[in-house]
Scaffold this motif. Structure first.
Motif, PDB file in Angstrom:
ATOM      1  N   ARG A  52      33.699  46.973  47.561  1.00  0.00           N
ATOM      2  CA  ARG A  52      33.297  45.846  46.702  1.00  0.00           C
ATOM      3  C   ARG A  52      32.619  46.356  45.430  1.00  0.00           C
ATOM      4  O   ARG A  52      32.473  45.635  44.468  1.00  0.00           O
ATOM      5  CB  ARG A  52      32.318  44.931  47.452  1.00  0.00           C
ATOM      6  N   ALA A  53      32.158  47.611  45.462  1.00  0.00           N
ATOM      7  CA  ALA A  53      31.459  48.168  44.299  1.00  0.00           C
ATOM      8  C   ALA A  53      32.428  49.062  43.525  1.00  0.00           C
ATOM      9  O   ALA A  53      33.618  48.778  43.462  1.00  0.00           O
ATOM     10  CB  ALA A  53      30.240  48.943  44.767  1.00  0.00           C
ATOM     11  N   ALA A  54      31.921  50.128  42.919  1.00  0.00           N
ATOM     12  CA  ALA A  54      32.765  50.968  42.073  1.00  0.00           C
ATOM     13  C   ALA A  54      32.607  52.432  42.452  1.00  0.00           C
ATOM     14  O   ALA A  54      31.875  53.165  41.796  1.00  0.00           O
ATOM     15  CB  ALA A  54      32.388  50.752  40.612  1.00  0.00           C
ATOM     16  N   SER A  95      38.569  48.749  42.827  1.00  0.00           N
ATOM     17  CA  SER A  95      39.059  48.372  41.498  1.00  0.00           C
ATOM     18  C   SER A  95      39.144  49.505  40.484  1.00  0.00           C
ATOM     19  O   SER A  95      40.011  49.506  39.639  1.00  0.00           O
ATOM     20  CB  SER A  95      38.176  47.279  40.942  1.00  0.00           C
ATOM     21  N   VAL A  96      38.250  50.496  40.564  1.00  0.00           N
ATOM     22  CA  VAL A  96      38.271  51.524  39.523  1.00  0.00           C
ATOM     23  C   VAL A  96      39.152  52.713  39.854  1.00  0.00           C
ATOM     24  O   VAL A  96      39.328  53.587  39.036  1.00  0.00           O
ATOM     25  CB  VAL A  96      36.863  52.089  39.235  1.00  0.00           C
ATOM     26  N   ASN A  97      39.709  52.746  41.070  1.00  0.00           N
ATOM     27  CA  ASN A  97      40.436  53.954  41.449  1.00  0.00           C
ATOM     28  C   ASN A  97      41.897  53.707  41.753  1.00  0.00           C
ATOM     29  O   ASN A  97      42.541  54.508  42.386  1.00  0.00           O
ATOM     30  CB  ASN A  97      39.753  54.592  42.663  1.00  0.00           C
ATOM     31  N   ASP A  98      42.410  52.562  41.319  1.00  0.00           N
ATOM     32  CA  ASP A  98      43.820  52.282  41.552  1.00  0.00           C
ATOM     33  C   ASP A  98      44.676  53.281  40.815  1.00  0.00           C
ATOM     34  O   ASP A  98      44.318  53.692  39.750  1.00  0.00           O
ATOM     35  CB  ASP A  98      44.167  50.893  41.059  1.00  0.00           C
ATOM     36  N   THR A 120      27.975  54.214  44.485  1.00  0.00           N
ATOM     37  CA  THR A 120      29.015  53.274  44.034  1.00  0.00           C
ATOM     38  C   THR A 120      28.567  52.476  42.816  1.00  0.00           C
ATOM     39  O   THR A 120      29.267  51.569  42.382  1.00  0.00           O
ATOM     40  CB  THR A 120      29.394  52.280  45.145  1.00  0.00           C
ATOM     41  N   PRO A 154      27.866  52.839  38.919  1.00  0.00           N
ATOM     42  CA  PRO A 154      27.969  53.791  37.804  1.00  0.00           C
ATOM     43  C   PRO A 154      26.612  54.039  37.155  1.00  0.00           C
ATOM     44  O   PRO A 154      25.817  53.106  37.003  1.00  0.00           O
ATOM     45  CB  PRO A 154      28.913  53.076  36.825  1.00  0.00           C
ATOM     46  N   GLY A 155      26.361  55.302  36.803  1.00  0.00           N
ATOM     47  CA  GLY A 155      25.133  55.626  36.094  1.00  0.00           C
ATOM     48  C   GLY A 155      23.966  55.983  36.992  1.00  0.00           C
ATOM     49  O   GLY A 155      22.876  56.273  36.502  1.00  0.00           O
ATOM     50  N   ARG A 205      39.418  59.630  48.980  1.00  0.00           N
ATOM     51  CA  ARG A 205      40.215  59.109  47.853  1.00  0.00           C
ATOM     52  C   ARG A 205      41.166  58.024  48.343  1.00  0.00           C
ATOM     53  O   ARG A 205      41.305  56.982  47.731  1.00  0.00           O
ATOM     54  CB  ARG A 205      40.973  60.256  47.184  1.00  0.00           C
ATOM     55  N   PRO A 235      35.214  58.867  44.820  1.00  0.00           N
ATOM     56  CA  PRO A 235      35.494  58.360  46.163  1.00  0.00           C
ATOM     57  C   PRO A 235      35.318  59.393  47.276  1.00  0.00           C
ATOM     58  O   PRO A 235      34.803  59.051  48.340  1.00  0.00           O
ATOM     59  CB  PRO A 235      36.940  57.868  46.084  1.00  0.00           C
ATOM     60  N   LEU A 282      33.121  55.629  41.919  1.00  0.00           N
ATOM     61  CA  LEU A 282      33.747  56.463  40.882  1.00  0.00           C
ATOM     62  C   LEU A 282      34.092  57.847  41.419  1.00  0.00           C
ATOM     63  O   LEU A 282      34.985  58.503  40.920  1.00  0.00           O
ATOM     64  CB  LEU A 282      32.809  56.601  39.680  1.00  0.00           C
ATOM     65  N   PRO A 308      21.517  58.237  38.965  1.00  0.00           N
ATOM     66  CA  PRO A 308      21.216  59.662  38.779  1.00  0.00           C
ATOM     67  C   PRO A 308      21.810  60.530  39.902  1.00  0.00           C
ATOM     68  O   PRO A 308      21.891  60.089  41.052  1.00  0.00           O
ATOM     69  CB  PRO A 308      19.684  59.717  38.841  1.00  0.00           C
ATOM     70  N   LEU A 367      26.619  42.067  42.309  1.00  0.00           N
ATOM     71  CA  LEU A 367      26.497  42.801  43.563  1.00  0.00           C
ATOM     72  C   LEU A 367      25.015  42.955  43.927  1.00  0.00           C
ATOM     73  O   LEU A 367      24.212  43.294  43.050  1.00  0.00           O
ATOM     74  CB  LEU A 367      27.115  44.186  43.350  1.00  0.00           C
TER      75      LEU A 367
END
Lengths: 217, 185
Positions: free
Chosen positions: A150-152, A214-217, A84, A86-87, A207, A156, A154, A89, A22
């Motif tokens: 397209r990202a993640a 992909s991470v919130n299905d 979007t 992870p990690g 949400r 939403p 975590l 700050p 990405l």
């Protein structure tokens, strides 16, 4: 149980295929902001700039809140894209706070002065503002959701609220360029009010909007 | 192993290097176990959450930027999976009724037998699932019972997303037929 994890690691590593990394959040925010400038700019050109835009932009009472709303759009978009990854700050969510404070404070100061001088008569009903900001927010937020998925995302709800704030603030900044509203009170109630409502809708629907990522299905 | 090595391994995995990916996941699993244990997940559930985290890592490995440290990236995903586990448990608890000694008895009032009906329904569903062809059973287990995403289930099962959708659809038709077959007249 650890056997199960070993099996899973085997299955995942056998299923691995090359993936396209990405682009950085700053790059993706810049792409969305570019789209927002073209989209809102086209709408403003279609509806026609206000005739006195040059004079208004040199008036600090107009220019400072307008520039602040623009900065809210930019910083909220940057924050939404960073959220979007992870990690990232947590302070990143505070990015739009400073321009938001300037926007609210400058309009708020003008509003207090106008109300003390003219009373409630200063507040007209401006459905145009609600229509413009809402109509620009929907396509801007839709493109943003498509990019965020397209990202993640975590978190939403927070991510989509941040995106909705970016979209609505961009709409508000565009609106100021053609709409004849000269009082801070009207700008505060109709512009900031609509931006606030759009952001709350983002918070409550995030949400669902980002659920298929992909991470919130 | 230091963080740079993990970054390199994950960057190689993004390019499709299976041995590097296996090594990365094996070493990261220990780190994830420690993070998840610190979130207060019960000991007997930690490995489940580790596995769910590994599946998420697989699904979103394209979001990792090798110029950034890898541990905060892994930690954020693990914490998210731990939160989801807790949310699922709370939601399940809201629908569960603890059985006491008298819980298995049946009563004249039909409303009083709801717990017994639930237990019978669960047993019937288990029986019907066992009758499904293996592909359909796996699709239902991954997508409906373990609640994985299509991409995650595809990664775990080795089936394509399309094949999983078809298998789930067929499984639902089969389950409906089995339910009708066993429905009391």
């Amino acid at each position: 149980m650890k056997d199960g994890t070993e099996k899973l690691i085997g299955a995942l590593s056998e299923a691995v295929v090359p993936v396209e990394r990405l682009p950085s959040p700053a790059m993706r925010a810049a792409q969305w902001l570019g789209f927002a400038v073209l989209f809102v700019g086209a709408l403003v050109v279609l509806r026609g700039y206000r005739a006195d835009i040059g004079a208004r932009l040199s008036d600090v009472e107009f220019a400072i809140p307008w520039a602040a709303s623009l900065f809210v759009a930019v910083t909220a978009a940057v924050a939404a894209f960073y959220m979007t990854v992870p990690g990232t700050p947590r302070w990143i969510v505070a990015l739009p706070l400073a321009p938001l404070a300037v926007w609210l404070a400058t309009l708020g100061a003008g509003c207090v002065r106008e109300l003390s001088e003219q009373g409630l008569a200063v507040l007209g009903v401006s459905l145009d503002c609600i229509e413009f900001i809402s109509l620009t927010s929907v396509p801007l937020a839709a493109v943003l959701v498509w990019m965020l998925r397209r990202a993640a995302p975590l978190a939403p709800s927070g991510t989509f609220a941040m995106g909705a704030l970016a979209a609505a603030a961009a709409g508000s900044a565009g609106l100021e360029l053609y709409h004849h509203i000269d009082t801070s009170t009207e700008a505060l109630v109709w512009h900031v009010g609509t931006v606030g409502v759009v952001t709350l809708i983002g918070l409550s629907s995030g949400r669902r909007a980002l659920a298929v990522a992909s991470v919130n299905d | 192993m230091d963080s740079d090595d993990w970054s390199n391994l994950l960057a190689l995995a993004q390019a499709g290097d299976a041995p590097a990916y296996r090594r990365f996941l094996s070493e990261a699993a220990g780190f994830l176990r420690a993070i998840i244990a610190r979130t207060g997940i019960p000991q007997d559930q930690i490995e489940d959450v580790v596995q769910e985290t590994l599946i998420s890592v697989h699904a979103i490995r394209h979001t990792y930027d090798p110029t950034r440290p890898v541990r905060p990236w892994l930690t954020a995903i693990a914490r998210r999976r731990a939160i989801d586990w807790r949310r699922r448990r709370n939601s399940a608890r809201a629908h569960e009724v603890a059985l006491d000694d008298a819980g298995h008895e049946t009563f004249a009032d039909p409303d009083a037998n709801r717990d017994k009906d639930k237990a019978e329904a669960a047993a019937a569903i288990r029986r019907w699932l066992a009758e499904l062809p293996p592909g359909q059973r796996q699709a239902v287990e991954l997508l409906k019972l373990r609640e994985l995403s299509l991409n995650e289930a595809a990664a775990v099962s080795g089936q394509s997303v399309g094949a999983l959708k078809v298998a789930t659809h067929r499984a639902m038709i089969t389950l409906r037929k089995l339910w009708k077959r066993d429905e009391p007249a």
